[in-house]
Design a protein around this motif. Structure first.
Motif, PDB file in Angstrom:
ATOM      1  N   HIS A  15       0.836  -1.192   0.000  1.00 36.74           N
ATOM      2  CA  HIS A  15       0.000   0.000   0.000  1.00 36.74           C
ATOM      3  C   HIS A  15       0.876   1.250   0.000  1.00 36.74           C
ATOM      4  CE1 HIS A  15      -3.544  -2.418   0.773  1.00 36.74           C
ATOM      5  NE2 HIS A  15      -2.863  -3.041   1.711  1.00 36.74           N
ATOM      6  N   PRO A  16       1.217   1.775  -1.164  1.00 38.79           N
ATOM      7  CA  PRO A  16       2.081   2.961  -1.195  1.00 38.79           C
ATOM      8  C   PRO A  16       1.438   4.173  -0.532  1.00 38.79           C
ATOM      9  CG  PRO A  16       1.460   2.285  -3.434  1.00 38.79           C
ATOM     10  CD  PRO A  16       0.877   1.299  -2.487  1.00 38.79           C
ATOM     11  N   GLY A  17       0.122   4.193  -0.463  1.00 38.12           N
ATOM     12  CA  GLY A  17      -0.552   5.301   0.198  1.00 38.12           C
ATOM     13  C   GLY A  17      -0.258   5.364   1.682  1.00 38.12           C
ATOM     14  N   LEU A  18       0.034   4.212   2.300  1.00 38.73           N
ATOM     15  CA  LEU A  18       0.370   4.204   3.725  1.00 38.73           C
ATOM     16  C   LEU A  18       1.698   4.901   3.989  1.00 38.73           C
ATOM     17  CD1 LEU A  18      -0.763   0.640   4.842  1.00 38.73           C
ATOM     18  CD2 LEU A  18      -1.904   2.833   5.210  1.00 38.73           C
ATOM     19  N   SER A  19       2.629   4.775   3.060  1.00 36.77           N
ATOM     20  CA  SER A  19       3.904   5.481   3.199  1.00 36.77           C
ATOM     21  C   SER A  19       3.705   6.989   3.126  1.00 36.77           C
ATOM     22  CB  SER A  19       4.873   5.023   2.108  1.00 36.77           C
ATOM     23  OG  SER A  19       6.058   5.771   2.152  1.00 36.77           O
ATOM     24  N   VAL A  20       2.859   7.412   2.212  1.00 37.35           N
ATOM     25  CA  VAL A  20       2.578   8.843   2.085  1.00 37.35           C
ATOM     26  C   VAL A  20       1.829   9.344   3.321  1.00 37.35           C
ATOM     27  CG1 VAL A  20       1.335  10.578   0.731  1.00 37.35           C
ATOM     28  CG2 VAL A  20       2.572   8.749  -0.423  1.00 37.35           C
ATOM     29  N   LEU A  21       0.884   8.562   3.816  1.00 33.43           N
ATOM     30  CA  LEU A  21       0.156   8.947   5.027  1.00 33.43           C
ATOM     31  C   LEU A  21       1.089   9.040   6.225  1.00 33.43           C
ATOM     32  CD1 LEU A  21      -2.543   9.542   6.434  1.00 33.43           C
ATOM     33  CD2 LEU A  21      -2.762   7.082   6.811  1.00 33.43           C
ATOM     34  N   SER A  22       2.008   8.084   6.338  1.00 42.32           N
ATOM     35  CA  SER A  22       2.970   8.110   7.433  1.00 42.32           C
ATOM     36  C   SER A  22       3.856   9.348   7.351  1.00 42.32           C
ATOM     37  CB  SER A  22       3.838   6.856   7.406  1.00 42.32           C
ATOM     38  OG  SER A  22       4.822   6.909   8.404  1.00 42.32           O
ATOM     39  N   ARG A  23       4.313   9.674   6.165  1.00 44.18           N
ATOM     40  CA  ARG A  23       5.142  10.866   5.984  1.00 44.18           C
ATOM     41  C   ARG A  23       4.348  12.145   6.255  1.00 44.18           C
ATOM     42  NH1 ARG A  23      10.018   9.852   3.291  1.00 44.18           N
ATOM     43  NH2 ARG A  23      10.195   7.717   2.573  1.00 44.18           N
ATOM     44  N   LEU A  24       3.085  12.159   5.853  1.00 45.94           N
ATOM     45  CA  LEU A  24       2.246  13.324   6.107  1.00 45.94           C
ATOM     46  C   LEU A  24       2.027  13.517   7.603  1.00 45.94           C
ATOM     47  CD1 LEU A  24       0.470  15.572   4.905  1.00 45.94           C
ATOM     48  CD2 LEU A  24      -1.417  13.943   4.960  1.00 45.94           C
ATOM     49  N   LEU A  25       1.766  12.438   8.317  1.00 46.38           N
ATOM     50  CA  LEU A  25       1.604  12.528   9.769  1.00 46.38           C
ATOM     51  C   LEU A  25       2.911  12.936  10.446  1.00 46.38           C
ATOM     52  CD1 LEU A  25      -0.698   9.468  10.485  1.00 46.38           C
ATOM     53  CD2 LEU A  25      -1.288  11.889  10.640  1.00 46.38           C
ATOM     54  N   ALA A  26       4.024  12.424   9.940  1.00 47.88           N
ATOM     55  CA  ALA A  26       5.322  12.817  10.502  1.00 47.88           C
ATOM     56  C   ALA A  26       5.565  14.305  10.277  1.00 47.88           C
ATOM     57  CB  ALA A  26       6.443  11.995   9.873  1.00 47.88           C
ATOM     58  N   ALA A  68      11.291  20.212   9.266  1.00 49.27           N
ATOM     59  CA  ALA A  68      10.817  18.851   9.540  1.00 49.27           C
ATOM     60  C   ALA A  68       9.828  18.406   8.473  1.00 49.27           C
ATOM     61  CB  ALA A  68      10.178  18.779  10.923  1.00 49.27           C
ATOM     62  N   ALA A  69       8.967  19.300   8.023  1.00 50.44           N
ATOM     63  CA  ALA A  69       8.004  18.949   6.983  1.00 50.44           C
ATOM     64  C   ALA A  69       8.692  18.640   5.660  1.00 50.44           C
ATOM     65  CB  ALA A  69       6.993  20.080   6.810  1.00 50.44           C
ATOM     66  N   VAL A  70       9.703  19.413   5.322  1.00 51.25           N
ATOM     67  CA  VAL A  70      10.453  19.155   4.088  1.00 51.25           C
ATOM     68  C   VAL A  70      11.198  17.830   4.206  1.00 51.25           C
ATOM     69  CG1 VAL A  70      12.404  19.943   2.683  1.00 51.25           C
ATOM     70  CG2 VAL A  70      10.647  21.563   3.413  1.00 51.25           C
ATOM     71  N   TRP A  71      11.818  17.596   5.364  1.00 47.11           N
ATOM     72  CA  TRP A  71      12.600  16.373   5.535  1.00 47.11           C
ATOM     73  C   TRP A  71      11.714  15.126   5.589  1.00 47.11           C
ATOM     74  CZ3 TRP A  71      13.711  12.846   9.681  1.00 47.11           C
ATOM     75  CH2 TRP A  71      14.768  11.999   9.385  1.00 47.11           C
ATOM     76  N   ALA A  72      10.457  15.282   6.009  1.00 46.31           N
ATOM     77  CA  ALA A  72       9.560  14.130   6.085  1.00 46.31           C
ATOM     78  C   ALA A  72       9.321  13.520   4.708  1.00 46.31           C
ATOM     79  CB  ALA A  72       8.231  14.536   6.718  1.00 46.31           C
ATOM     80  N   PHE A  73       9.457  14.311   3.663  1.00 43.39           N
ATOM     81  CA  PHE A  73       9.248  13.797   2.310  1.00 43.39           C
ATOM     82  C   PHE A  73      10.558  13.593   1.554  1.00 43.39           C
ATOM     83  CE2 PHE A  73       5.167  15.518   3.477  1.00 43.39           C
ATOM     84  CZ  PHE A  73       4.323  14.505   3.067  1.00 43.39           C
ATOM     85  N   SER A  74      11.648  13.488   2.299  1.00 41.17           N
ATOM     86  CA  SER A  74      12.938  13.199   1.671  1.00 41.17           C
ATOM     87  C   SER A  74      12.997  11.716   1.295  1.00 41.17           C
ATOM     88  CB  SER A  74      14.075  13.546   2.634  1.00 41.17           C
ATOM     89  OG  SER A  74      14.060  12.678   3.736  1.00 41.17           O
ATOM     90  N   PRO A  75      13.959  11.322   0.487  1.00 41.69           N
ATOM     91  CA  PRO A  75      13.990   9.934   0.020  1.00 41.69           C
ATOM     92  C   PRO A  75      14.563   8.920   1.010  1.00 41.69           C
ATOM     93  CG  PRO A  75      15.709  11.189  -1.048  1.00 41.69           C
ATOM     94  CD  PRO A  75      14.916  12.152  -0.228  1.00 41.69           C
ATOM     95  N   VAL A  76      14.329   9.102   2.290  1.00 40.46           N
ATOM     96  CA  VAL A  76      14.704   8.090   3.275  1.00 40.46           C
ATOM     97  C   VAL A  76      13.441   7.336   3.677  1.00 40.46           C
ATOM     98  CG1 VAL A  76      16.679   9.405   4.134  1.00 40.46           C
ATOM     99  CG2 VAL A  76      14.476   9.670   5.224  1.00 40.46           C
ATOM    100  N   SER A  77      13.589   6.228   4.347  1.00 45.07           N
ATOM    101  CA  SER A  77      12.434   5.420   4.717  1.00 45.07           C
ATOM    102  C   SER A  77      11.575   6.149   5.752  1.00 45.07           C
ATOM    103  CB  SER A  77      12.900   4.077   5.278  1.00 45.07           C
ATOM    104  OG  SER A  77      13.492   4.261   6.545  1.00 45.07           O
ATOM    105  N   PRO A  78      10.278   5.862   5.763  1.00 43.76           N
ATOM    106  CA  PRO A  78       9.412   6.505   6.759  1.00 43.76           C
ATOM    107  C   PRO A  78       9.830   6.198   8.196  1.00 43.76           C
ATOM    108  CG  PRO A  78       8.079   5.526   5.026  1.00 43.76           C
ATOM    109  CD  PRO A  78       9.496   5.092   4.787  1.00 43.76           C
ATOM    110  N   GLY A  79      10.395   5.033   8.426  1.00 44.10           N
ATOM    111  CA  GLY A  79      10.874   4.707   9.766  1.00 44.10           C
ATOM    112  C   GLY A  79      12.006   5.629  10.208  1.00 44.10           C
ATOM    113  N   LYS A  80      12.909   5.927   9.297  1.00 48.93           N
ATOM    114  CA  LYS A  80      14.003   6.844   9.619  1.00 48.93           C
ATOM    115  C   LYS A  80      13.492   8.267   9.807  1.00 48.93           C
ATOM    116  CE  LYS A  80      17.758   4.275   7.525  1.00 48.93           C
ATOM    117  NZ  LYS A  80      18.811   4.260   6.509  1.00 48.93           N
ATOM    118  N   VAL A  81      12.458   8.628   9.063  1.00 50.14           N
ATOM    119  CA  VAL A  81      11.859   9.952   9.237  1.00 50.14           C
ATOM    120  C   VAL A  81      11.278  10.067  10.644  1.00 50.14           C
ATOM    121  CG1 VAL A  81       9.952  11.432   8.507  1.00 50.14           C
ATOM    122  CG2 VAL A  81      11.405  10.359   6.793  1.00 50.14           C
ATOM    123  N   TRP A  82      10.503   9.048  11.058  1.00 49.33           N
ATOM    124  CA  TRP A  82       9.911   9.076  12.396  1.00 49.33           C
ATOM    125  C   TRP A  82      10.982   9.077  13.478  1.00 49.33           C
ATOM    126  CZ3 TRP A  82       5.429  10.601  13.986  1.00 49.33           C
ATOM    127  CH2 TRP A  82       4.341  10.547  13.130  1.00 49.33           C
TER     128      TRP A  82
END
Length: 101
Positions: A15-26, A68-82
């Motif tokens: 579910h690629p949308g879950l990655s986007v949702l996770s990044r948006l919440l982060a 933080a908002a800009v970095w949340a959508f960087s090309p690292v994994s959502p786990g590393k963003v969190w």
């Protein structure tokens, strides 16, 4: 021979949308928490009048929330963003708690 999604390197998630949702919440929730922790920490640490320290903390927090908002959508994994948002947030909050007393 059966291949699972875990055995294929760089396989797309189910579910690629879950990655986007996770990044948006982060970006929104995590960035807000990080900015708030910074504002409180700076208000407790800065050697200025109380009102000036609070104002400086708030000004810096706006810049940090944007970063933080800009970095949340960087090309690292959502786990590393969190992790990159949660770790500094907890350190700043703990520091503000200790120094504020």
């Amino acid at each position: 021979m059966s291949l699972s999604m875990n055995s294929i390197p760089n396989a797309p998630s189910a579910h690629p949308g879950l990655s986007v949702l996770s990044r948006l919440l982060a970006a929104v929730v995590g960035g807000y928490a990080l900015a708030s922790a910074l504002a409180v920490f700076l208000a407790a640490v800065l050697p200025a009048a109380r009102a000036e320290a609070v104002l400086a903390g708030m000004q810096w927090s706006f810049a940090l929330h944007a970063l933080a908002a800009v970095w949340a959508f960087s090309p690292v994994s959502p786990g590393k963003v969190w992790l990159g948002i949660a770790l500094p947030t907890s350190l700043l909050a703990a520091g503000a708690l200790v120094l504020g007393r």
